[in-house]
Scaffold this active site. Structure first.
Site, PDB file in Angstrom:
ATOM      1  N   CYS A   1       0.796  -1.237   0.000  1.00 44.33           N
ATOM      2  CA  CYS A   1       0.000   0.000   0.000  1.00 44.33           C
ATOM      3  C   CYS A   1       0.823   1.278   0.000  1.00 44.33           C
ATOM      4  O   CYS A   1       0.270   2.373  -0.087  1.00 44.33           O
ATOM      5  CB  CYS A   1      -0.952  -0.006   1.186  1.00 44.33           C
ATOM      6  SG  CYS A   1      -1.831  -1.566   1.320  1.00 44.33           S
TER       7      CYS A   1
ATOM      8  N   HIS B   1      -2.852   8.325   5.749  1.00 41.12           N
ATOM      9  CA  HIS B   1      -3.092   7.018   5.131  1.00 41.12           C
ATOM     10  C   HIS B   1      -4.529   6.598   5.458  1.00 41.12           C
ATOM     11  O   HIS B   1      -5.274   6.215   4.583  1.00 41.12           O
ATOM     12  CB  HIS B   1      -2.069   6.012   5.644  1.00 41.12           C
ATOM     13  CG  HIS B   1      -2.140   4.679   4.977  1.00 41.12           C
ATOM     14  ND1 HIS B   1      -2.068   4.541   3.615  1.00 41.12           N
ATOM     15  CD2 HIS B   1      -2.281   3.426   5.472  1.00 41.12           C
ATOM     16  CE1 HIS B   1      -2.163   3.255   3.304  1.00 41.12           C
ATOM     17  NE2 HIS B   1      -2.300   2.556   4.404  1.00 41.12           N
TER      18      HIS B   1
ATOM     19  N   HIS C   1      -9.657   2.219  -0.739  1.00 44.30           N
ATOM     20  CA  HIS C   1      -8.205   2.028  -0.638  1.00 44.30           C
ATOM     21  C   HIS C   1      -7.734   1.425  -1.946  1.00 44.30           C
ATOM     22  O   HIS C   1      -8.062   0.292  -2.278  1.00 44.30           O
ATOM     23  CB  HIS C   1      -7.878   1.112   0.542  1.00 44.30           C
ATOM     24  CG  HIS C   1      -6.414   1.022   0.831  1.00 44.30           C
ATOM     25  ND1 HIS C   1      -5.451   1.615   0.045  1.00 44.30           N
ATOM     26  CD2 HIS C   1      -5.732   0.411   1.835  1.00 44.30           C
ATOM     27  CE1 HIS C   1      -4.258   1.370   0.541  1.00 44.30           C
ATOM     28  NE2 HIS C   1      -4.393   0.631   1.627  1.00 44.30           N
TER      29      HIS C   1
END
Lengths: 391, 84, 319
Positions: free
Chosen positions: A153, A286, A321
């Site tokens: 990620c 994030h 995401h």
């Protein structure tokens, strides 16, 4: 040597280009919806891009086998590249990133294999992550340095960081860098198996957050040094001023409770930038919406900023995401925040987190933005921060 | 009950790849998590949820519940029996 | 200058902690030669690890130990196809387990950065942690990142490459005609430093990686390093035509085909680097009938896949 951002492109569930993404952010219009995807059996909350593979192939006149990853990448990279041309004195490279490469097509291939059917090998041809970058770079006509970063990620943040380092050290003059990831059965099943896939809307930084929703997309920035600017005549949008990556070295999936890796990444990125803490105006966190990430990240934010935390939010409640692409999508949002002198909202926030007492931004609002810190944290404790600054 | 516990120990060793452990190494009341016991972690907790689903058809939808269920072989056996 | 302080390779040849392995290479590619992993990996970590992770943590830890440093300042890995065993396992489960819950471990360990990530855990390393994946050029790009990092700051970088073979690769390799050599696994890690020490094993003079397979590319690379003819060339040797082109570059220079020893995997130029170091340090005079007379410089030419070239220039280090 300064690293200038001179172009950007994006495709996500909230828009097929920069203007559409900005408009959705301004109107607080999320791309996450309850949907049944071809790659997954259950109805889930996810953020798919509106365009199909065929739409993208038609739009960009592509005939050869392409993964959805590289198709999304071509869309965003083409927008970022814009009117740039190839110049003999401007050494140009490409650094893409992806977490699963052509997994969307590999799934179809492997289903055929496991069913004992004749397999279509053109589907597996695009599996390797490097293929994604090769296809995108080829579309832009970039040869020479073509590379791919894959750190889950945090991938795209790391790709941008490497591009910036190469420019700063004089190894290149102009870089196109970012990331792409599609929605796949592999990743949806994966996050479900970790029991961190929220069965409702994700709620970053909310006390009652219960996991993430996946999205898909791609984004790229064009980064240049002064020499390149003189040749291309491009107008800089802002500076990429600080960057860092640090390992949490705590656990394979969980972030450390004291946010060690995240704190190190932010602190070193700020140190490299030379920007004072008080001059950081907004943080694009994030903020995946999982219990573990948002707590650990909040602790890290407090480690750095103490009681003077600037406005912050997670835009993942808009885009979902997007895994490897997230760092680049949020880099584009950070640049938008600087250009439009505005801070960006999170969504679905209701209740303050009891452990930290931090409240994210919930409305799009005008704000004097000097510098933006953007966080991307990945599996295996891979933590990265980028710092963008007004010219 | 004892057969269930023996069975659980074997399943635990196999499912979690506890290569150097034998069923007799795992006491019924020993903590499964943390350094004082078997040293399992949060990933193992998820694997144990899969184990319950696979072998006993019990679905534990809230990972938080695992903290009490997976305290020891005893607590796991009690939980499985309570669901029968 | 960049100094290679240590090298650790696990592959299908007896490379691991075995100086002089270049004199023991066998023409027949054997099974993977595994050392005892236990001295290198914490028992609580090893139980979940696939082979590529065990190999990587072992090589990485051995490279740090053998360089006589406490820890590395950064960990940089290259991998062409990543953690294939776990990827296949989870993908297989996704497709075949209908309605049941899926075990998460193989998903967690499927990401490419599990290799460098597990090394950070094993070494308690909080430094820069990076994973490059550009098929046959992944190792070269990892090396270039390490060199860039040493230009920015002094230090010791743990840099290497890992790729693993799984059975489902066979039909794919066959279809794309990439199966002329056995498909194999291999991991190699090195400590690269900006300073020489008593541990220094070789000098990494330069690395190039790009999408250009012309002969000029190779000649320009040597030119910029002021070398007219290297003492030996190690070429991947995968494709007969491309191998012949390399041989024709310098008449009379010994050219060794390295893939025939380590087999076919995307990052096998990491094996070539260790092999070149061993040939130089051990002054190995002959390999499969190729005579090597001078041991001062070696050029590695990686053209495993068409249209791409990785180049490494290694020099002998004599304090």
């Amino acid at each position: 040597m300064n690293v200038y951002v001179t172009g950007m492109g994006i495709i996500s569930a909230i828009g097929n280009n920069v203007a559409e993404n900005l408009s959705s952010l301004q109107r607080k219009k999320s791309g996450i919806r309850k949907t049944t995807l071809a790659c997954h059996t259950q109805e889930i909350f996810a953020a798919p891009v509106a365009l199909t593979d065929d739409d993208l192939k038609t739009q960009y006149q592509i005939r050869q086998p392409h993964s959805r990853t590289s198709l999304l990448g071509i869309a965003a990279a083409t927008e970022a590249w814009g009117k740039n041309t190839h110049l003999p004195n401007v050494r140009t490279g490409f650094i893409g990133s992806t977490s699963v490469g052509g997994m969307d097509k590999t799934e179809s291939y492997y289903r055929q294999v496991l069913a004992g059917q004749p397999a279509d090998f053109s589907l597996v041809q695009t599996h390797d992550s490097g293929n994604t970058s090769e296809k995108i770079a080829k579309h832009l006509g970039i040869t020479g340095y073509v590379n791919t970063i894959s750190t889950a990620c945090s991938s795209a943040a790391n790709a941008l960081m490497l591009a910036a380092r190469m420019l700063q050290q004089g190894h290149a003059d102009r870089m196109v860098s970012g990331g792409a990831d599609p929605l796949t059965g592999f990743t949806i099943n994966g996050f479900q198996s970790l029991m961190i896939y929220d069965q409702e809307w994700c709620k970053p930084f909310d006390e009652n957050r219960n996991g993430l929703n996946l999205g898909e997309g791609a984004a790229y920035l064009v980064l240049e040094n002064e020499k390149s600017l003189a040749e291309t005549g491009n107008k800089p949008l802002c500076l990429l001023k600080g960057w860092n990556n640090a390992a949490d070295a705590y656990h394979q999936t969980a972030s450390s409770p004291e946010g060690k890796g995240a704190t190190l990444a932010m602190q070193r990125a700020i140190d490299i930038s030379g920007v004072a803490l008080k001059d950081i105006s907004y943080i694009n966190a994030h903020g995946t919406g999982t219990k573990n990430n948002d707590l650990s990240e909040s602790v890290a934010l407090k480690n750095i900023f103490g009681n003077n935390l600037p406005p912050f939010s997670s835009t993942k409640a808009f885009t979902g995401h997007t895994l490897a692409a997230a760092g680049a999508i949020e880099a584009v949002f950070s640049v938008l925040s600087i250009i439009h002198q505005a801070i960006l909202p999170g969504l679905n926030y209701q209740t303050i987190m009891s452990e930290t007492g931090l409240t994210p931004v919930t409305e799009y609002q005008s704000y004097p933005v000097n510098a933006v810190l953007s966080n991307s944290f990945g599996f295996g404790g891979n933590n990265s921060s980028l710092l963008f600054k007004k010219l | 009950m004892d057969t269930l516990k023996e069975e659980l120990k074997k399943q635990l060793i196999e499912h979690l790849n506890l290569e150097d452990k034998k069923p007799s190494d795992i006491a019924d009341d020993a903590p499964l998590f943390g350094d004082s016991g078997l040293g399992l972690d949060s990933i193992d907790a998820l694997e144990l949820i899969v184990l319950l689903d696979k072998h006993y058809h019990i679905k534990l939808s809230n990972p938080e519940e695992g903290k009490t269920v997976f305290q020891s072989i005893n607590s796991m056996a009690d939980y499985i029996n309570s669901k029968k | 200058m960049y100094y290679i302080q240590s090298a650790a390779t696990i592959c299908h040849q007896p490379t691991f902690r075995n100086n002089g392995f270049s004199k023991q290479l066998t023409a027949e590619i054997s099974a993977l030669i595994k050392p005892d992993y236990k001295p290198f990996i914490n028992p609580s970590l090893i139980r979940r690890m696939s082979e590529i992770l065990r190999m990587s943590v072992t090589c990485g830890s051995a490279a740090v130990q053998d360089a006589c440093i406490n820890n590395a300042d950064a960990i940089i890995a290259g991998t062409g196809l990543g953690c294939l065993m776990d990827t296949e396992k989870f993908l297989n489960n996704c497709i075949t387990i209908q309605g049941g819950m899926l075990p998460p471990t193989s998903f967690i360990q499927s990401t490419h950065n599990t290799i460098a990530g597990q090394l950070s855990l094993a070494l308690s390393n909080h430094g820069y942690n990076m994973t490059h994946t550009q098929n046959s050029l992944s190792f070269e790009y990892a090396l270039k990142d390490a060199m860039l990092m040493l230009d920015e700051n002094s230090g010791n970088i743990l840099v290497g490459a890992a790729d693993e073979y799984i059975e489902p690769l066979n039909p794919v390799a066959k279809y794309f005609e990439l199966n002329q050599l056995p498909l194999t696994s291999g991991v190699g890690f090195f400590i690269l430093s900006d300073k020489a020490s008593t541990q220094t094993k070789a000098i990494l003079a330069d690395v190039s990686a790009d999408y250009d397979s012309s002969q000029d590319n190779v000649l320009n690379f040597l030119n910029r390093n002021n070398i007219s003819v290297p003492d030996m060339i190690l070429a991947d040797g995968f494709n007969a035509d491309r191998f012949e082109n390399v041989r024709n570059l310098f008449n009379g220079t010994p050219v060794i085909s390295y893939s025939q020893y380590c087999g076919m995997y995307a990052t096998n130029s990491a094996f070539a680097l260790h092999l070149a170091m061993d040939l130089m340090n051990e002054k190995t005079s002959e390999l499969s009938g190729v005579q090597i007379r001078k041991h001062q410089s070696a050029l590695i030419v990686n053209q495993l896949l068409p249209g791409r070239t990785g180049l490494l220039l290694i020099k002998n280090y004599e304090a």
